[in-house]
Design a protein around this motif. Sequence first.
Motif, mmCIF file in Angstrom:
data_model
loop_
_atom_site.group_PDB
_atom_site.id
_atom_site.type_symbol
_atom_site.label_atom_id
_atom_site.label_comp_id
_atom_site.label_asym_id
_atom_site.label_seq_id
_atom_site.Cartn_x
_atom_site.Cartn_y
_atom_site.Cartn_z
ATOM 1 N N ILE A 155 3.509 6.967 2.708
ATOM 2 C CA ILE A 155 3.680 5.334 2.679
ATOM 3 C C ILE A 155 2.755 4.892 3.937
ATOM 4 N N VAL A 196 8.810 1.523 -3.562
ATOM 5 C CA VAL A 196 8.421 2.992 -3.763
ATOM 6 C C VAL A 196 9.669 3.795 -3.888
ATOM 7 N N ILE A 233 8.290 -0.211 0.765
ATOM 8 C CA ILE A 233 8.637 0.889 0.852
ATOM 9 C C ILE A 233 10.074 1.307 0.014
ATOM 10 N N GLU A 245 5.974 7.975 6.702
ATOM 11 C CA GLU A 245 5.694 6.436 6.559
ATOM 12 C C GLU A 245 4.998 5.955 7.822
ATOM 13 N N VAL A 293 0.172 6.596 -0.943
ATOM 14 C CA VAL A 293 0.474 5.273 -1.290
ATOM 15 C C VAL A 293 0.185 4.127 -0.322
#
Length: 476
Positions: free
Chosen positions: A406, A417, A414, A435, A361
């Motif tokens: 992410i 999501v 974030i 992340e 993502v």
Amino acid sequence: GETLRTLDESIRLPSVNRTHTASLYYNIIGGSLPEQTVALMCSKIHPALSCQLLDRYETTSESVTLMDLHSFCADEANNNRRVTYLNSKGSYHQTETNNNWRRSLTESALHPDCLSPPDDQCNLCGSQFYTRFALMVPGNSWTSKCSYIKQLLPPLEGGEFDTKMHDSVAAFLKYRLWGKLNSALMDDRADYYGLGRSSSLEHWIGSHHAVQPCELHSARITFKDMLSGKVTPAGYDWGMGPRRTALVDEIQGAEDQLGHDTEGQFREYFFLPGNLLKWFYLYGAKGVPASDSWVWKHFPAGDRWKQLVYRHGSNAVREMAKQSANQDSQSPYKNSTSTDMFRDVTEPNSIVPPVVVFYHVTFPLGRKKEAMMAFKTQLDVLALGSYDIRSRSYVHKRPVIVYYTIAGGTKANIDYVKNMCRSKRKQLDCRLLEEFDSVTPSGTTLQNLHRFCSSRPEVRRVSYLTNLLPRRYGGN
């Protein structure tokens, strides 16, 4: 008519100890313009202008004329000659913008400084020379030296040039998936990669590392100035290129962000890596730039790439990927060892083995809203389950595990999501991997997919998804 008038002006320009003549070879695509009409137009414009019809086509591309030009230059007798390529840019869409652009391109390619560059310094001359998404003259009208053109692969549509360009892009996409190269500056558009009929031909003239470009427009003249008709002789300032980097269509803020990231510059496709891949795929060992080539100084990380190229030749990009793999135990280049990371996946011997998805993502600069919409759509599809043809409805026959990364998102992105994942917890088992602040992390999602397959060889299938979608684009 406009092009012929520009040719007339070029012939009439004063010259020392030289009588100007011009030969115009042309193809006619569509329409029913008689050859005699063109000949009459040519004779009326200037007696020293000779016009010769090469062929007629109902439908075709610029490839046929460029092939004629390439064949002309392949003749050893023409080795030291300069040839000009012109096209009726935007003729299918007659607008003031296209007329301005075509006029500026034609005037530049036929300017004395392009036809006879000072000290014969360059082998390609046009209005402006770009290096961002390709080495090219935007609009594809230029004057070049036959000794350079004969080094290029023939621009036959669907031929060796097209095939090897596709191969080079495929190689880049593989390296990007593995996290070894990235493309942070530009969107994923086929024309930026030189794919598609018109784009590949526009990229053709600058596709050899031996190109020595010069530009007629001063560095302050922009692409938009050409389109708006603001270019006048006062804006002419012939000089060796390239001397401009600020172009159109770049992702907003991307270059500033890369300016503080030396590793990102080294791996950026639209700097040196993409050009090296093209040269190596197109020309093999002959695609290695000379040690004094302008490319090493012009592009960021040039010195670093120069060392790799002169150590490994046309295998430099692959060797770079292997070297970085040695520092990364998760790399697809390296054999991964078994890990406990994915131990809690449902055992494959169960009646309903899970669907395992690895999902990257990302939130590119200037496209975060699009990225969020794409993410929501894809997550909704994953949560639907499998389509049952008997009941003509979606049913949840197998659990779905989503491992996700992410990249580049704000806190709000974030949180969005994670909240979406929580809202689907009855249908999906979402598991965050990592992340990243950067929009182009080092291939973590794909690397974890590789680790998963290494540690769970009994799992036969996994899926890889990303919400990074290319923008749609149109022609002239």
